[in-house]
Design an enzyme around this catalytic site. Structure first.
Site, PDB file in Angstrom:
ATOM      1  N   LYS A 202      40.843  42.211  45.073  1.00 58.84           N
ATOM      2  CA  LYS A 202      40.727  41.564  46.561  1.00 58.84           C
ATOM      3  C   LYS A 202      41.539  40.357  46.634  1.00 58.84           C
ATOM      4  CE  LYS A 202      37.177  43.568  48.409  1.00 58.84           C
ATOM      5  NZ  LYS A 202      37.229  44.351  49.850  1.00 58.84           N
TER       6      LYS A 202
ATOM      7  N   SER B  43      30.540  40.094  50.154  1.00 53.82           N
ATOM      8  CA  SER B  43      29.210  40.195  48.959  1.00 53.82           C
ATOM      9  C   SER B  43      29.788  39.486  47.835  1.00 53.82           C
ATOM     10  CB  SER B  43      28.766  41.616  48.743  1.00 53.82           C
ATOM     11  OG  SER B  43      29.747  42.607  47.990  1.00 53.82           O
TER      12      SER B  43
ATOM     13  N   GLU C 260      32.153  57.070  45.476  1.00 50.26           N
ATOM     14  CA  GLU C 260      30.943  56.094  46.071  1.00 50.26           C
ATOM     15  C   GLU C 260      29.815  56.337  45.209  1.00 50.26           C
ATOM     16  OE1 GLU C 260      31.167  55.834  51.019  1.00 50.26           O
ATOM     17  OE2 GLU C 260      31.001  57.884  50.137  1.00 50.26           O
TER      18      GLU C 260
ATOM     19  N   GLY D  55      25.303  54.976  48.712  1.00 49.83           N
ATOM     20  CA  GLY D  55      26.196  54.482  49.525  1.00 49.83           C
ATOM     21  C   GLY D  55      27.259  55.485  50.047  1.00 49.83           C
TER      22      GLY D  55
ATOM     23  N   ASP E 268      28.515  56.646  52.903  1.00 48.82           N
ATOM     24  CA  ASP E 268      29.155  56.422  54.326  1.00 48.82           C
ATOM     25  C   ASP E 268      30.422  57.300  54.526  1.00 48.82           C
ATOM     26  OD1 ASP E 268      29.152  54.048  52.782  1.00 48.82           O
ATOM     27  OD2 ASP E 268      30.459  53.557  54.359  1.00 48.82           O
TER      28      ASP E 268
ATOM     29  N   SER F 198      38.515  48.400  39.724  1.00 49.17           N
ATOM     30  CA  SER F 198      38.622  47.428  40.730  1.00 49.17           C
ATOM     31  C   SER F 198      38.365  45.900  40.394  1.00 49.17           C
ATOM     32  CB  SER F 198      38.029  47.890  42.010  1.00 49.17           C
ATOM     33  OG  SER F 198      36.658  48.071  42.007  1.00 49.17           O
TER      34      SER F 198
END
Length: 325
Positions: free
Chosen positions: A57, A82, A208, A212, A214, A308
């Protein structure tokens, strides 16, 4: 005839790489003969758990924040997250001599909140199951005159995240497939832009947690689909709908989405700890979980995996590896 300009291009990712040089870490690419034997392919792990703030990030947050004007920097930055984007924005703000206010869920991992505060950010909490973090952050930014840097719905954030894949491919050369965790979709959008821009035939596989799914549902429907806020150990992927900008990229460039269970994520975390001696948080372990559990069919000979992040405290890591939450 009309054409739509994509929100992020290979040139954008390469420009971000130049901006991040000497600021972000060029993270290592690790190998494991045991992993190769289990998967039946050469696997290259791009370990963003060694990135600043412990996750990819920082790449996107700094790329976006560093482009703000002196006046914008003087007013300060807002963000919602989060945990990992929260830390990334907080550190980017500190590096650039400004302040940050972060909207975080009340149940965010304590280690992530403590790290965010440690970088000097102010924390505003909300209930992730009843509150709208975007609305809260937008209202806060408007009230205080702050510049909002979202965790994935931003071209410069996506471009920054894509530098992880860019670095990986510079080191390994062409790969047959690249596996990436998918939450809001920024890492995948940036990675797919970089990877497909360099090697159009590379297979982009998003992963995923089962609870979750989506993005998988959205790709199958051809439009963004919302689900109830998922309850999964992969807190960085506990989102209810893909981003609008990220989905516009991923629907064009992602070849498939596979799902993994929380137990498979735990097993992947244990595996890399025991075999490679590294700590990976649940969201960072999902692509490896997909490989180890055989969720990806027709594997090519050479596979890249973006690990990640590694932001999980020692107590929770031990609990997760023992089968808890």
């Amino acid at each position: 005839m009309t054409t739509t300009t994509p929100p992020v291009t290979l040139d954008d990712v390469q420009d971000a790489a130049t901006r991040l040089k000497g600021v972000a870490h060029r993270t290592p690419v690790l190998r494991s003969r045991t992993l190769d034997a289990l998967v039946g392919a050469e696997v290259f792990l791009k370990c963003e758990n060694f990135q600043r703030v412990g996750a990819f990030k920082f790449r996107g947050a700094y790329n976006a924040a560093s482009r703000l004007t002196p006046d914008q920097l003087a007013r300060g930055i807002a963000a919602y997250s989060s945990g990992n984007h929260a830390q990334a924005v907080a550190l980017a703000a500190r590096e650039l001599g400004t302040t940050a206010v972060i909207v975080m869920p009340e149940d965010a991992p304590p280690s992530k909140r403590a790290a965010t505060e440690g970088y000097g950010a102010e924390i505003v909490t909300y209930d992730r199951y009843t509150g709208d973090r975007v609305a809260i952050a937008e209202a806060l930014a408007a009230e205080r005159g702050l510049v909002l840097i979202p965790p994935y719905e931003h071209p410069h954030v996506m471009a920054g995240q894509g530098t992880a894949a860019l670095e990986l491919l510079e080191e390994t050369g062409e790969l047959g497939a690249l596996l990436t965790p998918v939450g809001g979709g920024g890492l995948m959008a940036g990675s797919a832009t970089a990877a497909k821009g360099l090697h159009p035939d590379i297979r982009m596989v998003g992963v995923e947690p089962e609870a979750g799914d989506d993005t998988k549902r959205s790709l199958e429907a051809g439009r963004r689909v919302s689900i109830p806020v998922p309850k999964t150990i992969a807190d960085g992927q506990a989102l209810h709908t893909p981003g609008e900008l990220t989905f516009s990229v991923n629907r064009r460039l992602v070849d498939e989405i596979v799902l993994v269970s929380d137990d498979e994520i735990r097993e992947a975390m244990r595996f890399v700890f025991e075999r490679l001696k590294i700590v990976v948080e649940p969201s960072g372990a999902t692509p490896l979980a997909a490989l180890l559990s055989g969720r990806v069919s027709g594997l090519p000979d050479r596979i890249g995996v973006i690990v990640s992040g590694g932001n999980v405290d020692a107590e929770r890591f031990a609990r997760l590896c023992a089968g808890g939450v």
